[in-house]
Design an enzyme around this catalytic site. Structure first.
Site, PDB file in Angstrom:
ATOM      1  N   ASP A   1      11.239   0.436   1.379  1.00  0.00           N
ATOM      2  CA  ASP A   1      10.018   1.201   1.694  1.00  0.00           C
ATOM      3  C   ASP A   1       9.193   0.787   3.181  1.00  0.00           C
ATOM      4  O   ASP A   1       9.697   0.073   3.640  1.00  0.00           O
ATOM      5  CB  ASP A   1       8.878   0.907   0.582  1.00  0.00           C
ATOM      6  CG  ASP A   1       8.769  -0.567   0.212  1.00  0.00           C
ATOM      7  OD1 ASP A   1       9.120  -1.581   1.123  1.00  0.00           O
ATOM      8  OD2 ASP A   1       8.377  -0.914  -0.986  1.00  0.00           O
ATOM      9  N   HIS A  59       4.726  -2.553  -9.689  1.00  0.00           N
ATOM     10  CA  HIS A  59       5.309  -1.620  -9.027  1.00  0.00           C
ATOM     11  C   HIS A  59       6.769  -2.371  -8.595  1.00  0.00           C
ATOM     12  O   HIS A  59       6.648  -3.794  -8.418  1.00  0.00           O
ATOM     13  CB  HIS A  59       4.677  -1.098  -7.887  1.00  0.00           C
ATOM     14  CG  HIS A  59       4.192  -2.334  -6.696  1.00  0.00           C
ATOM     15  ND1 HIS A  59       2.896  -2.172  -6.125  1.00  0.00           N
ATOM     16  CD2 HIS A  59       4.949  -3.074  -6.160  1.00  0.00           C
ATOM     17  CE1 HIS A  59       2.761  -2.964  -5.499  1.00  0.00           C
ATOM     18  NE2 HIS A  59       4.208  -3.651  -5.087  1.00  0.00           N
ATOM     19  N   GLU A 109       4.109   3.002  -7.638  1.00  0.00           N
ATOM     20  CA  GLU A 109       3.068   2.698  -8.534  1.00  0.00           C
ATOM     21  C   GLU A 109       2.932   3.037 -10.128  1.00  0.00           C
ATOM     22  O   GLU A 109       3.607   4.030 -10.250  1.00  0.00           O
ATOM     23  CB  GLU A 109       1.740   2.852  -7.572  1.00  0.00           C
ATOM     24  CG  GLU A 109       1.643   2.546  -6.280  1.00  0.00           C
ATOM     25  CD  GLU A 109       1.097   1.082  -6.315  1.00  0.00           C
ATOM     26  OE1 GLU A 109       1.532   0.309  -7.232  1.00  0.00           O
ATOM     27  OE2 GLU A 109       0.518   0.540  -5.201  1.00  0.00           O
ATOM     28  N   ASP A 112       0.743  -5.093 -10.159  1.00  0.00           N
ATOM     29  CA  ASP A 112       0.723  -3.988 -11.128  1.00  0.00           C
ATOM     30  C   ASP A 112       1.732  -3.504 -11.626  1.00  0.00           C
ATOM     31  O   ASP A 112       2.046  -2.206 -12.268  1.00  0.00           O
ATOM     32  CB  ASP A 112      -0.467  -2.910 -10.377  1.00  0.00           C
ATOM     33  CG  ASP A 112       0.765  -2.105  -9.378  1.00  0.00           C
ATOM     34  OD1 ASP A 112       1.813  -2.797  -8.967  1.00  0.00           O
ATOM     35  OD2 ASP A 112       0.086  -1.278  -8.596  1.00  0.00           O
TER      36      ASP A 112
HETATM   37  C1  F6R Z   1       8.388  -4.497  -0.750  1.00  0.00           C
HETATM   38  C2  F6R Z   1       8.439  -3.942  -2.168  1.00  0.00           C
HETATM   39  C3  F6R Z   1       7.286  -4.405  -2.951  1.00  0.00           C
HETATM   40  C4  F6R Z   1       7.030  -5.974  -2.991  1.00  0.00           C
HETATM   41  C5  F6R Z   1       5.966  -6.136  -3.915  1.00  0.00           C
HETATM   42  C6  F6R Z   1       5.659  -7.814  -4.051  1.00  0.00           C
HETATM   43  O1  F6R Z   1       9.491  -3.950   0.084  1.00  0.00           O
HETATM   44  O2  F6R Z   1       8.995  -3.063  -2.217  1.00  0.00           O
HETATM   45  O3  F6R Z   1       7.710  -4.016  -4.292  1.00  0.00           O
HETATM   46  O4  F6R Z   1       8.165  -6.568  -3.537  1.00  0.00           O
HETATM   47  O5  F6R Z   1       4.761  -5.775  -3.506  1.00  0.00           O
HETATM   48  O6  F6R Z   1       5.304  -8.419  -2.977  1.00  0.00           O
HETATM   49  P1  F6R Z   1       5.400  -9.925  -2.731  1.00  0.00           P
HETATM   50  O7  F6R Z   1       6.672 -10.258  -2.709  1.00  0.00           O
HETATM   51  O8  F6R Z   1       4.786  -9.978  -1.264  1.00  0.00           O
HETATM   52  O9  F6R Z   1       4.575 -10.594  -3.680  1.00  0.00           O
END
Ligand code: F6R
Length: 259
Positions: free
Chosen positions: A66, A137, A142, A135
């Site tokens: 992303d 994702h 989301e 959450d």
């Molecule tokens: C990042 C992504 C998100 C993260 C998620 C957890 O490319 O796709 O899904 O993996 O927000 O973020 P962290 O690892 O910072 O807790």
């Protein structure tokens, strides 16, 4: 079902997953890696840099999950910058082979389709590294995201923006939108590796692995995939009903089986 590996700490997880990636590259020198950003996968990238030895990585390609929309790629927190700084440079990947969705507003209308075409042209993702949001994702899919979704724009939830504010000077600076691989895109990768560390991820991990498959919990989509490895620390495992079973399965795993 997913194989669940409960490890002592994030470094042990990084070593385990880096070794799996290096084994893959050993059998497939032009492997295609699916790269997550955020804090969670950093131990994997560090371990890859440390453990690659003289493995030839010149033909390996990568696709990030992303990117923020509207953040210049020169911004230190654009995922293009993060992937370059945390993965491409330390691991020694070929920059031209590493793709990140383009979040520029001028091209946003076709950026999703362009990205899907690039993944398909590369032959699809062999191993997809995933983190999980509090959450639920994965990517920036989301709650409510379709399991059939492809790369597209998603509005970030307030929770996700608050979680990611730590990378910016203030909450206001966190972009409101992202371009993200869809759940359908992620499910097409041949092997999914989901990592999570810390108590803050325990609820999402339990719901994703053991709760109902539901668009309300996007990471539950992994229950539909035939080859998933979940690597978590003890703190992230605390809400799992079947943690002992996962431990027994991993401890008694035949030596010839790898993750
Ligand atoms: C990042 C992504 C998100 C993260 C998620 C957890 O490319 O796709 O899904 O993996 O927000 O973020 P962290 O690892 O910072 O807790």
């Amino acid at each position: 079902m997913a194989e669940v590996v409960i490890v002592e700490n994030a470094q042990a997880a990084g070593d385990l997953v880096a070794d799996a990636i290096l084994r893959l590259i050993g059998t497939k020198p032009d492997a295609v890696l699916g790269l997550a950003t955020g804090s969670t996968p950093l131990p994997v990238y560090r371990a890859l840099a440390e453990r690659r030895g003289d493995t030839d990585l010149s033909r390996v390609s990568g696709f990030a999950l992303d990117e923020y929309v509207g953040l210049p790629i020169s911004h230190p927190e654009s995922y293009r910058s993060v992937i370059t700084r945390e993965v491409v440079e330390p691991v020694g990947l070929t920059p031209e082979r590493i793709h990140v969705p383009v979040g520029a507003e001028e091209t946003i209308r076709h950026a999703g389709a362009d990205y899907e075409a690039a993944i398909n042209a590369a032959g699809g993702v062999d191993i997809q590294i995933l983190g999980i949001g509090t959450d639920g994702h994965i990517g920036f899919n989301e709650p409510g995201s379709s399991f059939a979704s492809l790369t597209r724009i998603k509005t970030l939830t307030r929770q996700t923006r608050a979680d990611n504010a730590r990378f910016f000077d203030s909450l206001d600076q966190v972009p409101t939108h992202s371009i993200t691989q869809g759940l359908g895109t992620i499910l097409r990768a041949r092997h999914l590796v989901l990592l999570a560390f810390g108590a803050g991820k325990a609820k999402a991990i339990a719901e994703a692995l053991e709760g109902p498959v539901s668009a309300n919990m996007p990471a539950s989509a992994i229950q539909l995939h035939p080859h998933v490895t979940v690597v978590i620390d003890e703190a992230a495992a605390t809400e799992l009903a079947h943690a002992d079973y996962y431990r027994d399965s991993y401890e008694n795993k035949p030596a010839w089986q790898t993750i």
